[in-house]
Design a protein around this motif. Structure first.
Motif: not given
Length: 166
Positions: A81, A83, A88, A90, A128, A150, A154
């Motif tokens: 993952w 950011v 974002v 993944t 998310v 995180a 975000l």
């Protein structure tokens, strides 16, 4: 000039927490052990199905051993993952693998959750959510504090976007 490849051309930067391997090992044990115990009890008490029950017990041992030894290591090698300033990113799966990039402007909800095994290991899942058809992305197996930071980061970033990103 920045020499970092674009997100689509590389894996996300971070692996999940190594304790995720333990979590992924514990989960199949919670199914495999009761199935084995039930098969042994049935084999001991019911003569008519002794051999099928023993076969189920042996099969449950084989499947459980595979999901406790091979799958968690396989998943850990692939789950990643990141950011970035813009998105974002993944990567998940152990058999069917997927990569998802969500622009920060598209994020609607950011959340963390921790089930009983995650709580025991001080892990959490970062979720998310967008309005797109892809819907929700989950990063399973993060350190609980990393997931909280995180999520807070975000949330702050998404509040900076005032348009609807369409």
């Amino acid at each position: 000039m920045d020499s970092t490849p674009p997100l689509l051309l590389r894996e996300p930067a971070h692996q999940v927490d190594p304790r995720a391997v333990t979590m992924w090992r514990m989960t199949p044990l919670l199914t495999g052990i009761p199935v084995l115990a039930a098969a042994i009890v049935v084999a001991a008490l019911v003569d008519a199905v002794r051999w099928p029950a023993l076969a189920v017990g042996i099969l449950s041992v084989v499947i459980t051993v595979f999901f406790v030894t091979v799958v968690p290591i396989w998943r850990y090698r692939f789950h990643r993952w990141e950011v970035s300033d813009d998105a974002v990113y993944t990567q998940a799966g152990w058999f069917v693998r997927s990569r998802v990039i969500i622009p920060i402007a598209r994020i609607q909800v950011v959340d963390t959750a921790a089930g009983p095994i995650e709580q025991l290991l001080n892990l959490a899942t970062l979720t998310v959510t967008t309005a797109s058809s892809a819907g929700t992305v989950r990063v399973v197996g993060l350190d609980a504090e990393v997931a909280r930071r995180a999520a807070a980061d975000l949330t702050a970033r998404t509040q900076a976007y005032t348009d609807d990103a369409t």
